[in-house]
Design an enzyme around this catalytic site. Structure first.
Site, PDB file in Angstrom:
ATOM      1  N   HIS A  10       0.848  -1.197   0.000  1.00  0.00           N
ATOM      2  CA  HIS A  10       0.000   0.000   0.000  1.00  0.00           C
ATOM      3  C   HIS A  10       0.877   1.238   0.000  1.00  0.00           C
ATOM      4  O   HIS A  10       2.096   1.152   0.126  1.00  0.00           O
ATOM      5  CB  HIS A  10      -0.997  -0.023   1.158  1.00  0.00           C
ATOM      6  N   HIS A  42       1.478   3.956   1.882  1.00  0.00           N
ATOM      7  CA  HIS A  42       2.005   4.755   2.994  1.00  0.00           C
ATOM      8  C   HIS A  42       3.532   4.900   2.929  1.00  0.00           C
ATOM      9  O   HIS A  42       4.242   3.982   2.533  1.00  0.00           O
ATOM     10  CB  HIS A  42       1.583   4.147   4.331  1.00  0.00           C
ATOM     11  N   ASP A  94       5.935   4.839   5.058  1.00  0.00           N
ATOM     12  CA  ASP A  94       6.827   3.890   5.739  1.00  0.00           C
ATOM     13  C   ASP A  94       6.862   2.532   5.028  1.00  0.00           C
ATOM     14  O   ASP A  94       7.503   1.593   5.505  1.00  0.00           O
ATOM     15  CB  ASP A  94       6.453   3.734   7.224  1.00  0.00           C
ATOM     16  N   HIS A  95       6.195   2.437   3.869  1.00  0.00           N
ATOM     17  CA  HIS A  95       6.237   1.219   3.048  1.00  0.00           C
ATOM     18  C   HIS A  95       6.862   1.471   1.673  1.00  0.00           C
ATOM     19  O   HIS A  95       7.316   0.528   1.030  1.00  0.00           O
ATOM     20  CB  HIS A  95       4.826   0.640   2.888  1.00  0.00           C
ATOM     21  N   HIS A  99      -7.354  -0.680   5.582  1.00  0.00           N
ATOM     22  CA  HIS A  99      -6.315   0.228   6.090  1.00  0.00           C
ATOM     23  C   HIS A  99      -6.123   1.349   5.070  1.00  0.00           C
ATOM     24  O   HIS A  99      -6.131   2.529   5.409  1.00  0.00           O
ATOM     25  CB  HIS A  99      -5.032  -0.567   6.303  1.00  0.00           C
ATOM     26  N   ASP A 103      -0.151  -3.735   6.389  1.00  0.00           N
ATOM     27  CA  ASP A 103      -0.786  -3.213   7.605  1.00  0.00           C
ATOM     28  C   ASP A 103      -2.241  -3.669   7.719  1.00  0.00           C
ATOM     29  O   ASP A 103      -3.097  -2.925   8.214  1.00  0.00           O
ATOM     30  CB  ASP A 103      -0.737  -1.672   7.618  1.00  0.00           C
ATOM     31  N   HIS A 117       4.698  -4.521  10.960  1.00  0.00           N
ATOM     32  CA  HIS A 117       5.069  -3.796  12.184  1.00  0.00           C
ATOM     33  C   HIS A 117       5.228  -4.761  13.360  1.00  0.00           C
ATOM     34  O   HIS A 117       4.538  -5.783  13.427  1.00  0.00           O
ATOM     35  CB  HIS A 117       4.001  -2.756  12.561  1.00  0.00           C
TER      36      HIS A 117
HETATM   37 ZN   LIG Z   1       0.040   1.762   6.445  1.00  0.00          ZN
END
Ligand SMILES: [Zn+2]
Length: 267
Positions: A54, A56, A58-59, A112, A135, A173
């Site tokens: 996805h 985001h 942090d990905h 998410h 996530d 995570h």
């Molecule tokens: Zn995420």
């Protein structure tokens, strides 16, 4: 097929998953290029592809630097705008990881984010399968609903819960201890959960990851996969003094409660 899968810690609590066969590697959700570059160098690996679940930061944050050094195909969700994705994939698509010759299937898991996808390996000789779910499903918990509805997320979790119980769950995570604290508030007497808390505490005390977990393990103790159980719904309704007559109502209440949950004790 000799596949190895390892979590590379990134930021405070992210895992970038690295899949390797021999000297070839694929990474999932490289939010940061540095830990990936370090691992490739230390182990003498060649990066062959990147998978994205996805959009985001942090990905996907490490994509630019990684691609500058390794111009490889990037598989990612067709339903999200991620500029670096070269192979858009969607629910039901199948593919083969370059270099590893490892077949996989894509599962659409909105909730998410709207276009979130998961990847599950489908090689007959890679047993049990590996699931990379970003996530969506976490060890003992699930992702926040940033873009989707409770109904979408519940449906997405149902799709993951229906996989082979031995499937190894690689989430993005290390949230396990805080998820367990919440799970215990939902199911204080679940013996599997109480035992898992001890195991997870011991792993974290040694600085080790609590993941991968398995689908079967999650079915036993992840409250977000257990809203079909009348006793879970009853406990939730009693605790929150709100009705939880069906799975969806219970899931929506539980997810909302988790958003502002503060554990009573800090481990
Ligand atoms: Zn995420």
């Amino acid at each position: 097929m000799n596949i190895e899968v390892l979590p590379l810690p990134a930021f405070d609590d992210n895992y970038i998953w690295l899949i390797r066969k021999g000297r070839d590697a694929v990474v999932v959700d490289p939010g940061d290029a540095a830990p990936v570059q370090a691992c490739l160098q230390a182990q003498g690996l060649t990066l062959r592809a990147i998978l994205i679940t996805h959009h985001h930061g942090d990905h996907v944050g490490g994509l630019k630097d990684l691609l500058a050094a390794h111009p490889v195909p990037v598989f990612g969700p067709a339903g999200e705008h991620i500029a670096a994705v070269t192979v858009p994939v969607d629910d039901g698509d199948t593919g083969i990881l370059p270099g590893l010759e490892l077949p996989f299937r894509v599962i659409g898991v909105p909730g998410h984010t709207r276009g979130h996808i998961a990847y599950v390996t489908t090689a007959a000789d890679v047993e049990p399968p590996w699931l990379f779910c970003g996530d969506t499903l976490f060890a003992s918990g699930c992702g926040r609903l940033f873009e989707g509805t409770p109904a979408e997320m519940l449906d997405s979790l149902d799709r993951l819960a229906a996989l082979d119980p031995a499937t190894r769950v690689c989430c993005a995570h290390e949230y396990t201890l805080s998820n367990i604290a919440f799970a215990l508030a939902c199911e204080p007497d679940n013996p599997d959960l109480i035992a898992w808390r001890e195991q997870a505490l011991a792993l974290r005390a040694r600085g080790l990851p609590t993941v991968p977990t398995t689908i079967g393990h999650e079915l036993q103790l992840n409250p977000f996969l257990r809203t079909h159980l009348p006793e879970v719904r009853r406990q939730l309704a009693d605790t929150l003094a709100q009705p939880a007559p069906d799975r969806l109502a219970a899931f929506a209440l539980m997810r909302d409660w988790k958003n502002h949950f503060k554990p009573k004790t800090i481990d």
